[in-house]
Every structure is written in C-alpha cells, then in structure tokens.
Enzyme design. Structure first.
Site, PDB file in Angstrom:
ATOM      1  N   SER A  55      -0.536   3.011   1.154  1.00 27.04           N
ATOM      2  CA  SER A  55      -0.185   3.518  -0.164  1.00 27.04           C
ATOM      3  C   SER A  55       0.754   2.519  -0.820  1.00 27.04           C
ATOM      4  O   SER A  55       1.761   2.134  -0.215  1.00 27.04           O
ATOM      5  CB  SER A  55       0.497   4.886  -0.038  1.00 27.04           C
ATOM      6  OG  SER A  55       0.497   5.549  -1.283  1.00 27.04           O
ATOM      7  N   GLU A  56       0.451   2.102  -2.045  1.00 27.57           N
ATOM      8  CA  GLU A  56       1.196   1.021  -2.686  1.00 27.57           C
ATOM      9  C   GLU A  56       2.682   1.326  -2.837  1.00 27.57           C
ATOM     10  O   GLU A  56       3.488   0.396  -2.929  1.00 27.57           O
ATOM     11  CB  GLU A  56       0.609   0.731  -4.074  1.00 27.57           C
ATOM     12  CG  GLU A  56       0.839   1.865  -5.054  1.00 27.57           C
ATOM     13  CD  GLU A  56       0.069   1.726  -6.359  1.00 27.57           C
ATOM     14  OE1 GLU A  56      -0.848   0.900  -6.433  1.00 27.57           O
ATOM     15  OE2 GLU A  56       0.400   2.466  -7.292  1.00 27.57           O
ATOM     16  N   ASN A  57       3.042   2.603  -2.835  1.00 25.28           N
ATOM     17  CA  ASN A  57       4.457   2.957  -3.017  1.00 25.28           C
ATOM     18  C   ASN A  57       5.258   2.861  -1.733  1.00 25.28           C
ATOM     19  O   ASN A  57       6.407   3.288  -1.679  1.00 25.28           O
ATOM     20  CB  ASN A  57       4.612   4.336  -3.672  1.00 25.28           C
ATOM     21  CG  ASN A  57       3.881   5.419  -2.903  1.00 25.28           C
ATOM     22  OD1 ASN A  57       2.724   5.249  -2.510  1.00 25.28           O
ATOM     23  ND2 ASN A  57       4.532   6.538  -2.670  1.00 25.28           N
TER      24      ASN A  57
END
Lengths: 227, 235
Positions: A55-57
């Site tokens: 997940s990019e976050n």
C-alpha cells in the site's frame, strides 16, 4: 435490461477481468493494487500462494477488511479504507514506500484506466473540464513497477473504445502499460503494436476489433481467456 | 534539554501570517489534530500548506480551509474536498498537485540537504512542464526541487521529552520526512514519556529533528471509509 440484471452483468465483467489477472500471480510476488476494480484481484489469489500486497501509504502485507468493531483508525489502505495486518506485515514511511515503488522493487502494479493507446501510454487521472482531484501515486507506480497491468472495461458506458490510437486525456505515463485486461480480451503492448492474445469465450476477434480503435495484431497463439 | 511545551497553543505561538507549514497525515490518518485546531484558533492567514491531502469538509485541514486561512496548498490528492474544489475554481486558493512519490522525495530531500534530484515519474506528462529533463542510462528523468517549510506539524504515537518519536502503523506516512524538513518541527504525541523509556532501536525520528513536543488530547481519529468484512455464516 432491468437494473438488477445490469448490475449483475457489470459484476460479471469485473469478476472476469480480475480473475484473469489473478491467474498471472506467482508465489512471492509483491503487488500494488490500485483503487477501484484492481483491489478485487486480492479476492482471487490462489489458495496457498503468498502474494504480498503493498500500500503506497506505507504498508507491506495488507490483510482483509476488519470485522465490525475492530476497525483501527491508524490502519488504512491507499483508498482510505480500514484494513488489517497479516503475519509478516511491515510499516514504513511514504518516502520509503515510493523508493520501493520507484526503485523497481514491486513486481506488479494493477491499475484502472480511462484510456490506453497503441504505444502503451496511459491516461487515468484527469478529465479536463471536470474537477482535478490529483494524481496521487499513480504516476510513480507506472514509472516504477516491473510490470503494469490495466484492469478496465473494454468500452465506455456509451460503448466508445477506451483503447485508442492515441490518448486524448492528460497522461499518467508514457509507454508504461504492458498488458490490458478487459472483459472481452487480453492484449499485450509490444513495440510492433497491440497484440490480441486472448478472447473471452463466445467472442471472435472481429467483435473485439470493432470496439478497439487501433488495428490489433492477432496472435498466432490466440486462445480463449480463462477465468 | 527539555523540548516539552504545555499544549498546542503554546506550540504554535510564533507561527505568523504567510508561513509555510507542512502537515503530516495520509487522508485523516496520522494528522496532528491538536495543532490544526490551534492554528484555527490562532487565526493566522495566507498560509502555504504542504500536506498529502487537505482533510475533509469540517475536519482536519478542512477546518483551515473553511476559515479561509490557506492561500496556497501543495499536495497530491484533494478529491474528497468539495470546498477546496470551489475555492480553486473561484481563484481563492492556489493548488499545486505533485505525484505522491515526488512529493515524498522532495520533502525527504529538503531535510537531507539535497537541493534537487532526478525522477522518472511524470516524464511525458503535464508534470514535466517547465522542468529540466535529462537522460541517464538511456532513460529520461525530470529534475525536481527539494521542499522545505517554516514549520512542520507532525503527529506521532509516542515521543519522549527530547523529541525522539515513534509512529504507529499507517499513521506514520509523511510525518518522518516532514519532521526533518522544516526550520521548526512541532510534534504532538499520544503518549509523552520520559527520556530513556523508548527503546533506541525502535526510534523512528531521532530527537535532533524535533524542536517542540507536547502530549495531544481529545483525539477524534476519524475514519474516512469504515470497511468491514462479514463473519462467514455458520460462525
């Protein structure tokens, strides 16, 4: 067509697309699934296969949605939805996350699209004249992932092609798409052009070509798209 | 050395009109709720804010927006914010959208003494406009500049009185980089502990980067999309 049967058909299309993409997963793959339809690929990871979702976050190892009552405000995915951990989850900063993405460490990125063209250019973040929401992590994902698969319906709601000779909308990336999977076909982007590799059962190549703007190269190994 | 301040109001005492302020968080996750409320109370105007998103209407940075305190916002995605949309269309706010990886790295570079760097992200798109492009090993890259701020408002899970910080889960996101990239870094923490209580190997942001720290209160920790799964029938 009734509303119920239309909804049924749409679900059908999406399921076909994401199931086909899931069958390309391999044990040990690190994968980023874009917001929307691509997230559904997670539902079809073959049993017993380890596929680690990024997940990019700032998370590696995304689990399913939590049970009601167990939601954790500090634990969300790129779409701001509450999620859970798996065994082997790791957390890191956004700079580290995009180093992972941009540095070519993610095996596969699955994204949606508004348009894809003959050269593999992708447009999926902005429609001029409509509000600009921002590109988020999409541009980095297509620039960095080892392989980019587009999951999308073959035509717009009005029946217009989404696979074009040249993208008309603002680009997300230039020559970034490797494979396009729609409910009708699986198409590979190659230096020679778009190659039609697989078709949904019950369709023929002409029917696919009719709703695809650039001329498709028919693969000598053309086969039915399994899902 | 004691960097502890009493509360959020004291922490932002020297923020003035026109300041450039980095605000941590991804969506509403990991946002410095107390510091944002303090800025609203203080009423500072013409701010340039640097934050991945812009809150939602009525919460987080949405509060600063509706109070008309922001003149310019630099971020990566503002889709959930109708008010911001309106304000941009009416020319009340300047909005700069940056790809999230570039945004992250610009801030990291800002704190790391790197004035500019090259990235493949955005080559051939509108992002590349007016930027130097260079080829390395047969591939094109864009030059991007570091991003720095007057103040960084950072949210951590635990912090000690020297300003060593530990983050929790996906509430980490942009906080660590922002903590390094401002003249003054203010950290609000859920748990303020004595120096020596944090495990050295577990420190995410070493104290050198933090100027002020305080214990936050009244965390709403709002969830934007509460998604759940159903227990399988028969269980």
């Amino acid at each position: 067509m009734s509303m119920a049967s239309k909804v049924g058909k749409d679900l059908d299309k999406r399921e076909r697309i994401v199931k086909r993409i899931a069958s390309d997963l391999r044990d040990g793959f690190y994968v980023n699934l874009g917001i929307g339809m691509p997230t559904l690929v997670a539902n079809y990871v073959p049993a017993g296969m380890d596929v680690i979702l990024q997940s990019e976050n700032g998370m590696l190892g995304i689990g399913p949605y939590p049970l009601e009552g167990s939601e954790d405000a500090d634990l969300i995915n790129a779409g701001k939805e509450t999620i859970t951990e798996i065994k082997g989850t790791a957390y890191f900063s956004s700079a580290d996350s995009f180093a992972m993405i941009r540095g070519g460490h993610i095996d596969l990125s699955v994204l949606g699209a508004m348009e894809v063209d003959e050269e593999g250019n992708l447009a999926n973040w902005m429609v001029p004249g409509r509000t600009v929401k921002g590109m988020g992590g999409a541009m980095d994902l297509v620039a960095g992932a080892r392989r980019v698969i587009i999951a999308m319906e073959h035509t717009t709601r009005e029946g217009q092609p989404k696979i074009l000779k040249q993208c008309t909308l603002p680009l997300t990336g230039v020559r970034v798409v490797d494979t396009i999977v729609t409910e009708m076909a699986l198409i590979q982007v190659t230096p020679k052009g778009l190659v039609l590799e697989e078709i949904a059962s019950g369709l023929n190549a002409n029917e696919v070509q009719r709703v695809t703007e650039p001329t498709l190269i028919i693969s000598p190994n053309l086969r039915v798209m399994e899902s | 050395m004691n960097k502890v301040v009493a509360n959020a109001d004291e922490a932002v005492r020297d923020v003035s009109d026109g300041a450039t302020i980095m605000v941590g968080g991804f969506g509403l996750c990991g946002i410095p709720e107390n510091l944002i409320r303090a800025l609203v109370r203080k009423g500072v105007k013409n701010l340039t804010t640097i934050s991945n998103n812009a809150g939602v209407d009525g919460f987080g940075m949405g509060l600063l927006l509706s109070a008309g305190q922001i003149r310019r916002h630099i971020g990566t995605y503002v889709g959930e914010n109708k008010l911001l949309e309106q304000m941009v269309l009416q020319g009340q706010i300047q909005l700069d959208l940056v790809p999230q990886g570039t945004f992250s790295e610009r801030i990291r570079a800002g704190g790391a003494g790197i004035p500019a760097f090259f990235t493949p992200t955005g080559v051939g798109t509108v992002v590349a406009e007016n930027k130097e492009t260079r080829e390395f090993d047969g591939r094109l890259y864009l030059m991007e500049r570091a991003l720095k701020a007057d103040f960084a408002l950072v949210k951590a899970w635990k912090g000690d009185k020297w300003g060593n910080l530990v983050y929790r889960k996906t509430a980490r996101n942009f906080n660590p980089m922002m903590a390094t990239a401002a003249k003054i870094t203010i950290a609000e923490v859920e748990h303020l502990v004595d120096v020596g209580e944090l495990q050295p190997d577990m420190v995410h942001t070493p104290s050198v980067f933090v100027s002020r720290v305080f214990q936050g209160e009244l965390y709403e920790k709002r969830i934007e999309k509460r998604t759940v799964r159903r227990v399988a029938s028969g269980q």
